[in-house]
Enzyme design. Structure first.
Site, PDB file in Angstrom:
ATOM      1  N   CYS A   1     110.035 -32.155  34.931  1.00 34.88           N
ATOM      2  CA  CYS A   1     111.190 -32.862  34.367  1.00 34.88           C
ATOM      3  C   CYS A   1     112.035 -31.957  33.457  1.00 34.88           C
ATOM      4  CB  CYS A   1     110.747 -34.144  33.678  1.00 34.88           C
ATOM      5  SG  CYS A   1     111.974 -35.452  33.853  1.00 34.88           S
ATOM      6  N   LEU A   2     111.914 -32.054  32.141  1.00 34.07           N
ATOM      7  CA  LEU A   2     112.695 -31.109  31.303  1.00 34.07           C
ATOM      8  C   LEU A   2     112.264 -29.676  31.603  1.00 34.07           C
ATOM      9  CD1 LEU A   2     114.787 -30.649  29.044  1.00 34.07           C
ATOM     10  CD2 LEU A   2     112.894 -30.704  27.406  1.00 34.07           C
TER      11      LEU A   2
ATOM     12  N   GLY B   1     116.367 -35.367  25.648  1.00 34.70           N
ATOM     13  CA  GLY B   1     117.643 -34.721  25.347  1.00 34.70           C
ATOM     14  C   GLY B   1     118.204 -33.853  26.448  1.00 34.70           C
TER      15      GLY B   1
ATOM     16  N   TYR C   1     119.435 -36.068  33.282  1.00 33.58           N
ATOM     17  CA  TYR C   1     120.106 -34.830  33.682  1.00 33.58           C
ATOM     18  C   TYR C   1     119.496 -34.345  34.995  1.00 33.58           C
ATOM     19  CZ  TYR C   1     121.951 -34.664  28.917  1.00 33.58           C
ATOM     20  OH  TYR C   1     122.601 -34.979  27.730  1.00 33.58           O
TER      21      TYR C   1
ATOM     22  N   HIS D   1     107.851 -37.135  37.981  1.00 34.54           N
ATOM     23  CA  HIS D   1     106.597 -37.089  37.227  1.00 34.54           C
ATOM     24  C   HIS D   1     105.379 -37.230  38.136  1.00 34.54           C
ATOM     25  CE1 HIS D   1     108.224 -36.991  33.115  1.00 34.54           C
ATOM     26  NE2 HIS D   1     109.252 -37.615  33.659  1.00 34.54           N
TER      27      HIS D   1
ATOM     28  N   GLU E   1     102.439 -36.765  37.377  1.00 37.24           N
ATOM     29  CA  GLU E   1     101.333 -37.359  36.614  1.00 37.24           C
ATOM     30  C   GLU E   1     101.475 -38.877  36.543  1.00 37.24           C
ATOM     31  OE1 GLU E   1     103.907 -35.966  35.333  1.00 37.24           O
ATOM     32  OE2 GLU E   1     104.595 -37.185  33.659  1.00 37.24           O
TER      33      GLU E   1
ATOM     34  N   ASN F   1     112.026 -40.422  35.120  1.00 36.54           N
ATOM     35  CA  ASN F   1     112.668 -40.762  33.854  1.00 36.54           C
ATOM     36  C   ASN F   1     113.536 -39.586  33.455  1.00 36.54           C
ATOM     37  OD1 ASN F   1     113.458 -41.271  31.240  1.00 36.54           O
ATOM     38  ND2 ASN F   1     111.492 -40.631  30.390  1.00 36.54           N
TER      39      ASN F   1
END
Ligand SMILES: NC(=O)CC[C@H](N)C(=O)O
Length: 357
Positions: A246-247, A221, A291, A331, A333, A288
């Site tokens: 990321c987020l 989101g 935003y 990412h 990981e 991935n």
């Protein structure tokens, strides 16, 4: 069973359904990874999304016991060119179709994924719905136009209760915004004593656990839908070393006064080159995200840009000028994808070591 994919922008693609038979709707995005569909399907960051795989053959190594990134998939559907239902892999337990049936997920194969991807690249990501062929297309287009994306996607995927992954090293509180299990694996491999907490855990509750470090996970989101988390981050800054992915990266940006914006079609795949501006080295990264942090807005904050994407020069990493805090948009990981950026977990361990001195 014959099915069709209808886009909010009016295009219709005919194909064959697989997995569960029910309709499914979501934001249609594309991923360019050649492998890694099991990790992708189980990555909670895809909550609410239908993913188009640009690689033409999907399912050819089946589904195995180990490569899940979460227990329950959050993806809304999968769009493929060719679905392989005769996988060849010593680790295969079930086929992709069997997994989708088991998890009540709908997919569609036989789609011209190249044409679909070109539409997404030119018009931007769009809402779409996989339906039976007899469904009225105009009605679906109107329905999609009237549909707004949910704003509680993190709440849908975050753990409801805290749980531990014990270790003898640094105590790390992992705030779960929809974390991939790969992040836990990397911290565990470094002996971290991990406590995974829900996305709405307060700074006070976290400090009571006396952590050596905080890990802010990936998640689905719009980052701006997580106002509570910004307050938590602001209270923790300077008190405990923080690493965001990321987020988590976007939330650190927002917490420090930067802005985020939606990319036209995002970065989703395993071959994205990112330049580490400090080390002057390029990592091929797993990505991935839809935003990004607005680079111009960084100028009004205590954050400095540390990484940029070499395909489009967008922001891929920041660090705090004063406090022990850094984050990346991609990412490290992997899971799936290349592990070039794995060193960032070692940088996090070093940050906690230095903070303890
Ligand atoms: N993988 C993630 O954490 C994605 C972050 C955010 N939901 C985005 O799409 O940009």
């Amino acid at each position: 069973m014959k099915k069709k994919l209808i886009l909010e922008s009016g295009e219709v693609f005919h194909g064959t359904g697989f997995g569960a038979e029910q309709e499914t709707a979501g934001e249609v995005v594309f991923n360019t990874g050649m492998t890694g569909y099991q990790e992708l399907i189980s990555d909670p960051s895809y909550c609410g999304q239908i993913v188009c795989m640009t690689y033409p053959l999907i399912g050819n190594y089946g589904i195995n016991r180990d490569d899940y990134e979460s227990i329950e998939p959050a993806i809304k559907g999968l769009i493929v060119k060719e679905l392989c239902d005769l996988p060849s892999n010593f680790r295969t337990q079930i086929t992709l179709d069997e997994l989708f049936k088991k998890k009540n997920l709908s997919g569609i194969s036989g789609i011209d994924t190249r044409r679909l991807t070109r539409i997404l690249r030119s018009k931007g990501v769009t809402k779409g719905k996989i339906v039976n062929t007899d469904v009225d297309e105009k009605a679906v287009i109107e329905e999609l136009k009237a549909t707004n994306f949910p704003t509680n996607q993190v709440e849908q995927v975050s753990t409801k209760t805290s749980y531990a992954s014990p270790g003898r090293g640094f105590k790390v509180v992992l705030v779960d915004f929809g974390s991939k299990l790969g992040i836990i694996r990397e911290l565990s491999q470094r002996n971290c004593d991990i406590i995974v907490v829900s996305h709405d855990t307060t700074a006070e509750e976290i400090l009571l656990m006396d952590p050596d470090g905080i890990m802010l996970s990936n998640g689905p989101g719009d980052p701006e839908d997580n106002a509570e988390a910004l307050v938590m981050i602001q209270k923790l800054l300077g008190k405990v070393p923080i690493f965001g992915i990321c987020l988590g990266h976007q939330l650190i940006g927002l917490a420090c006064g930067a802005k985020t914006y939606k990319l036209k079609f995002g970065h989703r795949g395993g071959n994205h080159p990112v330049l580490d501006l400090e080390k002057n080295k390029v990592a091929i990264t797993s990505q991935n995200h839809g935003y990004a942090i607005d680079q111009e807005s960084l100028k009004n904050t205590d954050l400095v840009e540390t990484h940029i994407a070499l395909n489009d020069r967008t922001n891929e990493g920041v660090k705090h000028k004063i406090h022990p805090c850094f984050s990346v948009q991609y990412h490290p990981e992997a899971s799936p994808g290349p592990e070039d950026a794995n060193y960032l977990f070692d940088d996090f361990i070093t940050l906690m070591e230095d903070f303890k001195k």
